[in-house]
Design a protein around this motif. Structure first.
Motif, PDB file in Angstrom:
ATOM      1  N   ALA A 197      35.624  51.093  49.145  1.00  0.00           N
ATOM      2  CA  ALA A 197      35.992  49.527  49.499  1.00  0.00           C
ATOM      3  C   ALA A 197      36.823  49.196  48.433  1.00  0.00           C
ATOM      4  O   ALA A 197      36.392  49.685  47.244  1.00  0.00           O
ATOM      5  N   ILE A 252      37.165  41.210  50.488  1.00  0.00           N
ATOM      6  CA  ILE A 252      37.340  42.808  50.400  1.00  0.00           C
ATOM      7  C   ILE A 252      38.498  43.255  51.364  1.00  0.00           C
ATOM      8  O   ILE A 252      38.917  42.443  52.099  1.00  0.00           O
ATOM      9  N   GLY A 309      40.180  44.694  54.217  1.00  0.00           N
ATOM     10  CA  GLY A 309      40.090  45.439  55.406  1.00  0.00           C
ATOM     11  C   GLY A 309      39.764  44.400  56.371  1.00  0.00           C
ATOM     12  O   GLY A 309      39.680  43.080  56.128  1.00  0.00           O
ATOM     13  N   ALA A 344      27.129  46.231  50.882  1.00  0.00           N
ATOM     14  CA  ALA A 344      28.225  46.292  50.067  1.00  0.00           C
ATOM     15  C   ALA A 344      27.571  46.907  48.541  1.00  0.00           C
ATOM     16  O   ALA A 344      26.645  46.163  48.142  1.00  0.00           O
TER      17      ALA A 344
END
Length: 85
Positions: free
Chosen positions: A28, A40, A42, A52
């Motif tokens: 990520a 983030i 996405g 995370a």
């Protein structure tokens, strides 16, 4: 105009990892990281809880607060329960 923030944010991108409930860990990219939250890359569901691993913060549990245009905002809830063991 930039919104004043109570927490210091780290500008730029940081590479880490994210895991959605019941899914595999994925690479990520995080942006504007602070102790309270970050962005983030996405598309994630609003309200979704993620684990995370973020450089400078470690492994944390976070909730998706917003998601638009391939970016999502995370609110850091705390250290991941798996990390505390």
């Amino acid at each position: 105009d930039e919104v004043p923030r109570s927490e210091k944010r780290r500008k730029g991108e940081l590479r880490g990892f994210v895991r959605r409930s019941g899914e595999a860990i994925e690479p990520a990219e995080f942006e504007d990281v602070s102790e309270g939250g970050c962005r983030i890359r996405g598309d994630f569901r609003i309200g979704e809880i993620l684990v995370a691993t973020i450089p400078t913060l470690g492994t944390v549990e976070a909730q998706v607060r917003w998601s638009i245009g391939g970016r999502s905002g995370l609110k850091i809830l705390g250290v991941s329960p798996t990390e505390g063991n």
